[in-house]
Design a protein around this motif. Sequence first.
Motif, short mmCIF file in Angstrom:
data_model
loop_
_atom_site.label_atom_id
_atom_site.label_comp_id
_atom_site.label_asym_id
_atom_site.label_seq_id
_atom_site.Cartn_x
_atom_site.Cartn_y
_atom_site.Cartn_z
N ARG A 85 102.88 -24.76 93.02
CA ARG A 85 101.94 -25.87 93.20
C ARG A 85 102.18 -26.59 94.52
NH1 ARG A 85 102.98 -31.14 89.79
NH2 ARG A 85 104.52 -31.28 91.45
N ASP A 86 103.45 -26.80 94.86
CA ASP A 86 103.80 -27.58 96.04
C ASP A 86 104.17 -26.73 97.26
OD1 ASP A 86 103.43 -29.71 94.36
OD2 ASP A 86 105.54 -30.29 94.24
N ALA A 87 103.85 -25.46 97.24
CA ALA A 87 104.29 -24.54 98.29
C ALA A 87 103.91 -24.98 99.71
CB ALA A 87 103.76 -23.13 98.02
N GLY A 88 102.73 -25.51 99.93
CA GLY A 88 102.31 -25.87 101.28
C GLY A 88 102.63 -27.30 101.66
N LYS A 89 103.15 -28.09 100.75
CA LYS A 89 103.41 -29.51 101.00
C LYS A 89 104.81 -29.71 101.59
CE LYS A 89 100.57 -30.80 97.05
NZ LYS A 89 100.57 -31.36 95.70
N PRO A 90 105.04 -30.84 102.22
CA PRO A 90 106.39 -31.12 102.71
C PRO A 90 107.31 -31.56 101.57
CG PRO A 90 104.92 -32.93 103.22
CD PRO A 90 104.07 -31.86 102.62
N CYS A 91 108.59 -31.61 101.84
CA CYS A 91 109.58 -32.08 100.87
C CYS A 91 109.24 -33.50 100.44
CB CYS A 91 110.98 -32.03 101.49
SG CYS A 91 112.29 -32.69 100.43
N GLY A 98 110.16 -35.32 103.90
CA GLY A 98 108.91 -35.04 104.60
C GLY A 98 108.95 -33.82 105.50
N GLN A 99 110.11 -33.15 105.58
CA GLN A 99 110.20 -31.94 106.39
C GLN A 99 109.55 -30.78 105.65
OE1 GLN A 99 114.24 -31.15 107.45
NE2 GLN A 99 114.47 -33.03 108.63
N PRO A 100 109.12 -29.76 106.38
CA PRO A 100 108.54 -28.59 105.70
C PRO A 100 109.55 -27.95 104.76
CG PRO A 100 108.10 -28.51 108.05
CD PRO A 100 109.05 -29.65 107.83
N LEU A 101 109.07 -27.49 103.63
CA LEU A 101 109.96 -26.86 102.65
C LEU A 101 110.58 -25.61 103.26
CD1 LEU A 101 107.74 -27.21 99.50
CD2 LEU A 101 109.81 -28.51 100.04
N LYS A 112 116.53 -27.79 99.38
CA LYS A 112 117.82 -27.68 98.71
C LYS A 112 118.82 -28.72 99.23
CE LYS A 112 117.63 -22.99 97.12
NZ LYS A 112 118.26 -21.69 97.02
N GLN A 113 118.75 -29.02 100.54
CA GLN A 113 119.65 -30.03 101.09
C GLN A 113 119.45 -31.38 100.41
OE1 GLN A 113 118.12 -27.80 102.92
NE2 GLN A 113 119.45 -27.07 104.56
N CYS A 114 118.20 -31.71 100.11
CA CYS A 114 117.91 -33.00 99.48
C CYS A 114 118.27 -32.98 97.99
CB CYS A 114 116.43 -33.35 99.63
SG CYS A 114 115.89 -33.54 101.33
N ASN A 115 117.94 -31.91 97.31
CA ASN A 115 118.11 -31.86 95.86
C ASN A 115 119.55 -31.60 95.44
OD1 ASN A 115 117.18 -31.90 93.16
ND2 ASN A 115 117.08 -29.68 93.14
N ARG A 116 120.16 -30.59 95.99
CA ARG A 116 121.50 -30.21 95.53
C ARG A 116 122.60 -30.97 96.25
NH1 ARG A 116 121.03 -23.64 94.85
NH2 ARG A 116 119.13 -23.68 93.61
N GLY A 123 108.50 -41.16 98.41
CA GLY A 123 107.57 -40.02 98.50
C GLY A 123 106.70 -39.89 97.26
N LEU A 124 107.25 -40.20 96.10
CA LEU A 124 106.51 -40.11 94.84
C LEU A 124 105.42 -41.18 94.77
CD1 LEU A 124 106.46 -38.43 92.26
CD2 LEU A 124 108.03 -40.06 91.24
#
Length: 186
Positions: A76-82, A86-89, A124-128, A140-141
């Motif tokens: 669903r979020d493949a084309g959106k930024p993190c 806000g950086q590209p995924l 991954k840097q943000c989440n993990r 962002g939410l």
Amino acid sequence: MKPFNPKPRQCKACPQTFVPVRPMQTVCSPRCAMKKVRQDKVEERAQVRTRKESIKTLPVLKAEAQTAFNEFIRLRDAGKPCICCGQPLGEGDIGGAYDCGHYRSVGSAPQHRYNELNAHAQRKQCNRWGAGRAVDYRIGLIARVGLEAVEALETDNAVKKFTAEELREIRAHFKAKAKELKKERA
């Protein structure tokens, strides 16, 4: 010993009536025999699949539902930024992979485990390694879903225990949604 007195029978593989040559013959020809064997194998596999599904435990079903949900969120979020930075995924990630990050963690709010508003694609840097970056995630939410939806997520603390049937439905629902997204993009 009783003599074999063949009576006409209905073939088990086709609608044709035949006179058997042997006492236990159930099909009219070798072609129908092969067809019957294939049908029996398909039925047996379906029974095995059903039995395996019925003995799955709640943790296994929960993991399968979570996998299907995470795949859908990533698609669903493949084309959106993190959602956080806000950086590209995938930018800077090894292999370009990214996670399905939850705003309210699955441990602290298990009722939101499969909530689409609570989960978004996250580097991954943000989440993990960034421990989810909750403050940045919230900013962002709010930008994506609005302040009211975020506050509703934060205040909903109702306890939810998922049953096996609910988990099967969730898994099937998100697998279907992911398949639909893949078909749209193809």
